[in-house]
Design a protein around this motif. Structure first.
Motif, PDB file in Angstrom:
ATOM      1  N   PHE A  35       0.945  -1.129   0.052  1.00 37.31           N
ATOM      2  CA  PHE A  35       0.066  -0.101  -0.002  1.00 37.31           C
ATOM      3  C   PHE A  35       0.985   1.231   0.027  1.00 37.31           C
ATOM      4  O   PHE A  35       2.007   1.096   0.186  1.00 37.31           O
ATOM      5  N   ARG A  36       0.250   2.482  -0.309  1.00 37.69           N
ATOM      6  CA  ARG A  36       0.906   3.768  -0.282  1.00 37.69           C
ATOM      7  C   ARG A  36       0.275   4.636   0.371  1.00 37.69           C
ATOM      8  O   ARG A  36      -0.832   4.886   0.070  1.00 37.69           O
ATOM      9  N   GLN A  37       1.004   5.674   0.826  1.00 41.04           N
ATOM     10  CA  GLN A  37       0.249   6.739   1.325  1.00 41.04           C
ATOM     11  C   GLN A  37       0.828   8.158   1.198  1.00 41.04           C
ATOM     12  O   GLN A  37       1.879   8.316   1.532  1.00 41.04           O
ATOM     13  N   ALA A  38       0.381   9.081   0.127  1.00 43.23           N
ATOM     14  CA  ALA A  38       0.704  10.428  -0.132  1.00 43.23           C
ATOM     15  C   ALA A  38       0.447  11.333   0.846  1.00 43.23           C
ATOM     16  O   ALA A  38      -0.673  11.196   1.703  1.00 43.23           O
ATOM     17  N   PRO A  39       1.245  12.306   1.217  1.00 42.75           N
ATOM     18  CA  PRO A  39       0.718  13.534   2.114  1.00 42.75           C
ATOM     19  C   PRO A  39      -0.479  13.938   2.011  1.00 42.75           C
ATOM     20  O   PRO A  39      -0.832  14.448   0.894  1.00 42.75           O
ATOM     21  N   GLY A  40      -1.704  13.986   2.957  1.00 44.29           N
ATOM     22  CA  GLY A  40      -2.640  14.396   2.842  1.00 44.29           C
ATOM     23  C   GLY A  40      -3.617  13.461   2.053  1.00 44.29           C
ATOM     24  O   GLY A  40      -4.960  13.898   1.973  1.00 44.29           O
ATOM     25  N   LYS A  41      -3.254  12.108   1.896  1.00 42.83           N
ATOM     26  CA  LYS A  41      -4.168  11.264   0.976  1.00 42.83           C
ATOM     27  C   LYS A  41      -4.342  10.118   1.987  1.00 42.83           C
ATOM     28  O   LYS A  41      -3.467   9.737   2.833  1.00 42.83           O
ATOM     29  N   GLU A  42      -5.447   9.480   1.575  1.00 46.68           N
ATOM     30  CA  GLU A  42      -5.597   8.165   2.223  1.00 46.68           C
ATOM     31  C   GLU A  42      -4.809   6.941   1.720  1.00 46.68           C
ATOM     32  O   GLU A  42      -4.173   7.090   0.513  1.00 46.68           O
ATOM     33  N   ARG A  43      -4.453   6.062   2.687  1.00 45.46           N
ATOM     34  CA  ARG A  43      -3.679   4.878   2.135  1.00 45.46           C
ATOM     35  C   ARG A  43      -4.427   4.063   0.977  1.00 45.46           C
ATOM     36  O   ARG A  43      -5.830   3.951   1.186  1.00 45.46           O
ATOM     37  N   GLU A  44      -3.667   3.751  -0.094  1.00 41.89           N
ATOM     38  CA  GLU A  44      -4.236   3.206  -1.219  1.00 41.89           C
ATOM     39  C   GLU A  44      -3.819   1.722  -1.449  1.00 41.89           C
ATOM     40  O   GLU A  44      -2.366   1.509  -1.456  1.00 41.89           O
ATOM     41  N   PHE A  45      -4.350   0.953  -1.925  1.00 39.89           N
ATOM     42  CA  PHE A  45      -3.830  -0.425  -2.521  1.00 39.89           C
ATOM     43  C   PHE A  45      -3.073  -0.141  -3.806  1.00 39.89           C
ATOM     44  O   PHE A  45      -3.365   0.440  -4.551  1.00 39.89           O
ATOM     45  N   VAL A  46      -1.800  -0.899  -3.587  1.00 36.69           N
ATOM     46  CA  VAL A  46      -0.976  -0.919  -4.886  1.00 36.69           C
ATOM     47  C   VAL A  46      -0.903  -2.329  -5.480  1.00 36.69           C
ATOM     48  O   VAL A  46      -1.183  -2.246  -6.728  1.00 36.69           O
ATOM     49  N   ALA A  47      -0.760  -3.312  -4.738  1.00 41.23           N
ATOM     50  CA  ALA A  47      -0.428  -4.503  -5.366  1.00 41.23           C
ATOM     51  C   ALA A  47      -0.545  -5.508  -4.164  1.00 41.23           C
ATOM     52  O   ALA A  47      -0.356  -5.196  -3.028  1.00 41.23           O
ATOM     53  N   SER A  48      -0.845  -6.869  -4.557  1.00 42.51           N
ATOM     54  CA  SER A  48      -0.900  -8.117  -3.643  1.00 42.51           C
ATOM     55  C   SER A  48      -0.569  -9.407  -4.361  1.00 42.51           C
ATOM     56  O   SER A  48      -0.299  -9.331  -5.572  1.00 42.51           O
ATOM     57  N   ILE A  49      -0.211 -10.079  -3.463  1.00 39.93           N
ATOM     58  CA  ILE A  49       0.322 -11.741  -4.024  1.00 39.93           C
ATOM     59  C   ILE A  49      -0.212 -12.724  -2.973  1.00 39.93           C
ATOM     60  O   ILE A  49      -0.002 -12.494  -1.751  1.00 39.93           O
ATOM     61  N   ARG A  50      -0.589 -13.694  -3.592  1.00 38.33           N
ATOM     62  CA  ARG A  50      -1.015 -14.898  -2.870  1.00 38.33           C
ATOM     63  C   ARG A  50       0.280 -15.787  -2.697  1.00 38.33           C
ATOM     64  O   ARG A  50       0.932 -16.354  -3.631  1.00 38.33           O
ATOM     65  N   TRP A  51       0.774 -15.889  -1.397  1.00 34.71           N
ATOM     66  CA  TRP A  51       2.029 -16.849  -1.372  1.00 34.71           C
ATOM     67  C   TRP A  51       1.998 -18.111  -1.921  1.00 34.71           C
ATOM     68  O   TRP A  51       2.903 -18.417  -2.580  1.00 34.71           O
ATOM     69  N   GLY A  52       0.760 -18.939  -1.739  1.00 34.62           N
ATOM     70  CA  GLY A  52       0.803 -20.193  -2.234  1.00 34.62           C
ATOM     71  C   GLY A  52       0.780 -20.412  -3.617  1.00 34.62           C
ATOM     72  O   GLY A  52       1.562 -21.277  -4.302  1.00 34.62           O
ATOM     73  N   THR A  53      -0.120 -19.619  -4.294  1.00 29.83           N
ATOM     74  CA  THR A  53      -0.314 -19.701  -5.703  1.00 29.83           C
ATOM     75  C   THR A  53       0.574 -18.725  -6.546  1.00 29.83           C
ATOM     76  O   THR A  53       0.759 -18.939  -7.786  1.00 29.83           O
ATOM     77  N   GLY A  54       1.008 -17.528  -6.059  1.00 29.48           N
ATOM     78  CA  GLY A  54       1.705 -16.679  -6.794  1.00 29.48           C
ATOM     79  C   GLY A  54       0.718 -15.855  -7.445  1.00 29.48           C
ATOM     80  O   GLY A  54       1.361 -14.981  -8.054  1.00 29.48           O
ATOM     81  N   SER A  55      -0.546 -15.845  -7.396  1.00 30.82           N
ATOM     82  CA  SER A  55      -1.386 -14.994  -7.967  1.00 30.82           C
ATOM     83  C   SER A  55      -1.194 -13.750  -7.560  1.00 30.82           C
ATOM     84  O   SER A  55      -0.942 -13.242  -6.446  1.00 30.82           O
ATOM     85  N   THR A  56      -1.367 -12.621  -8.430  1.00 31.46           N
ATOM     86  CA  THR A  56      -1.035 -11.252  -8.139  1.00 31.46           C
ATOM     87  C   THR A  56      -2.212 -10.336  -8.372  1.00 31.46           C
ATOM     88  O   THR A  56      -2.929 -10.686  -9.551  1.00 31.46           O
ATOM     89  N   TYR A  57      -2.364  -9.291  -7.841  1.00 29.60           N
ATOM     90  CA  TYR A  57      -3.365  -8.203  -7.890  1.00 29.60           C
ATOM     91  C   TYR A  57      -2.816  -7.076  -7.883  1.00 29.60           C
ATOM     92  O   TYR A  57      -1.988  -6.768  -7.226  1.00 29.60           O
ATOM     93  N   TYR A  58      -3.414  -6.097  -8.936  1.00 26.65           N
ATOM     94  CA  TYR A  58      -2.975  -4.571  -8.811  1.00 26.65           C
ATOM     95  C   TYR A  58      -4.102  -3.563  -8.844  1.00 26.65           C
ATOM     96  O   TYR A  58      -5.044  -3.607  -9.297  1.00 26.65           O
ATOM     97  N   GLY A  59      -3.590  -2.486  -8.162  1.00 31.00           N
ATOM     98  CA  GLY A  59      -4.459  -1.387  -8.239  1.00 31.00           C
ATOM     99  C   GLY A  59      -4.319  -0.677  -9.564  1.00 31.00           C
ATOM    100  O   GLY A  59      -3.288  -0.851 -10.279  1.00 31.00           O
ATOM    101  N   ASP A  60      -5.311   0.367  -9.901  1.00 35.17           N
ATOM    102  CA  ASP A  60      -5.371   0.954 -10.958  1.00 35.17           C
ATOM    103  C   ASP A  60      -4.006   1.954 -11.300  1.00 35.17           C
ATOM    104  O   ASP A  60      -3.260   1.900 -12.306  1.00 35.17           O
ATOM    105  N   SER A  61      -3.361   2.231 -10.278  1.00 33.26           N
ATOM    106  CA  SER A  61      -2.006   3.442 -10.489  1.00 33.26           C
ATOM    107  C   SER A  61      -0.918   2.203 -10.708  1.00 33.26           C
ATOM    108  O   SER A  61      -0.090   2.872 -11.253  1.00 33.26           O
TER     109      SER A  61
END
Length: 122
Positions: A35-61
């Motif tokens: 996740f990331r958080q810029a000054p004055g902004k809410e924390r937002e999702f960037v990317a994630s990964i499932r450890w077992g399968t390696g499946s990945t997911y990404y935020g629009d940015s």
């Protein structure tokens, strides 16, 4: 004791790249996220990964520019940041969840790292 330790942040010019690392100690988790958080902004999702399968997911940015990956032996998750622009400037946080999940929501994560600063100059 569980710890998530991030590294790899820094100052980079627009168009440049960085590779963030998140090393987990204490145990292996089912889902890892960035996740990331810029000054004055809410924390937002960037990317994630499932450890077992390696499946990945990404935020629009992140789509098309960032890549999340893992090293099983080192219990480390990476976030490769390419084509950076000033809007990517933020503190980037690694998070780990015991549950298997897509990982988009902050609430599912059990542990968080201290964050690493990424600053992109124009």
């Amino acid at each position: 004791q569980v710890q998530l330790v991030e590294s790899g942040g820094g100052l980079v010019q627009a168009g440049g790249s960085l590779r963030l690392s998140c090393a987990a100690s204490g145990r292996t988790f089912s889902t890892y996220g960035w996740f990331r958080q810029a000054p004055g902004k809410e924390r937002e999702f960037v990317a994630s990964i499932r450890w077992g399968t390696g499946s990945t997911y990404y935020g629009d940015s992140a789509k098309g520019r960032f890549t999340i990956s893992r090293d099983n032996a080192k219990k480390t998750v990476f976030l490769q940041l390419n084509s950076l622009n000033p809007e990517d400037t933020a503190v980037y946080y690694c998070a780990a969840a015991l549950s298997r999940d897509v990982g988009l929501r902050m609430v599912i994560y059990d542990y968080w790292g201290q964050g690493t600063q990424v600053t992109v100059s124009s």
